[in-house]
Design a protein around this motif. Structure first.
Motif: not given
Length: 227
Positions: A160-164, A211, A220
């Motif tokens: 998910q973008m929360t991986w950043f 990503m 995604l």
């Protein structure tokens, strides 16, 4: 709730590092007379303190949630790393400003000739406390992912973008470690900061590559079929 609630206070948490970089750049350029260093430093610390205290209250509520309920859901789990940022950025800002007190405060400030030395030592001590807090939050955050690191684990952390969140909050820890290492002239902290920085670069490459892979496979930012 998760530490993501801290995000509204994050702009405030960059005030002290920006103030420290401004004074440092002016000093290197020989332009200290062009800025009023005392108001710059005090305003940066005031705004930084406001942001840190707001974040600290949110992190306290998050800790209460951890003690009374379970960890956040799997897709929210990387957001736990955001709790590292407030103490890390505050530590870095305090130490950066503290190491430049001789350039910030004029002789005889606050009625004493030793004001710069006193403030510098206090900033280093406060920075150490906050650095320890950020290390503790780092260990808690890594521990929250332990179930995915075990060889026998059947769970999989889907991208998910929360991986950043694995990257940006940890820059605060790296910056704080390097600032303390330079201020205290500690080779151990400087080496530890370099190791953290190298690991952070590898994590960023991994997250960015994952990503791109998800974008290529349309996993995604792509509409999903309701069926």
């Amino acid at each position: 709730m998760t530490p993501v609630w801290v995000f509204p206070a994050y702009p405030l948490l960059l005030s002290a590092p920006f103030g420290g970089n401004l004074v440092s750049a002016a000093s290197r350029a020989g332009q200290l007379d062009g800025i009023n260093t005392v108001p710059v430093a005090l305003a940066a610390i005031t705004v930084q303190g406001t942001g840190f205290l707001i974040s600290f209250m949110i992190c306290a509520a998050f800790l209460y949630r951890l003690m009374t309920q379970k960890l956040p859901r799997d897709h929210q789990r990387p957001g736990v790393f955001i709790s590292i940022g407030p103490s890390g950025f505050t530590c870095a800002g305090l130490v950066q400003l503290g190491s430049q007190t001789s350039s910030i405060f004029p002789p005889g400030f606050a009625g004493t000739q030793h004001a710069a030395d006193i403030v510098r030592l206090l900033s280093y001590m406060a920075g150490l406390w906050l650095w320890g807090l950020s290390i503790w939050f780092f260990l808690v955050s890594v521990g929250s992912l332990w179930k995915y690191l075990r060889p026998e684990s059947k769970g999989k952390l889907r991208f998910q973008m929360t991986w950043f969140s694995f990257v940006f909050p940890n820059t605060a820890l790296v910056t704080a470690t390097e600032a303390l290492g330079g201020a205290l002239e500690s080779p151990g902290l400087q080496i530890f900061g370099c190791v953290l920085a190298a690991c952070l670069i590898l994590v960023w490459i991994l997250v960015f590559t994952e990503m791109l892979r998800c974008l290529w496979r349309k996993e995604l930012l792509w509409p999903k079929d309701d069926d």
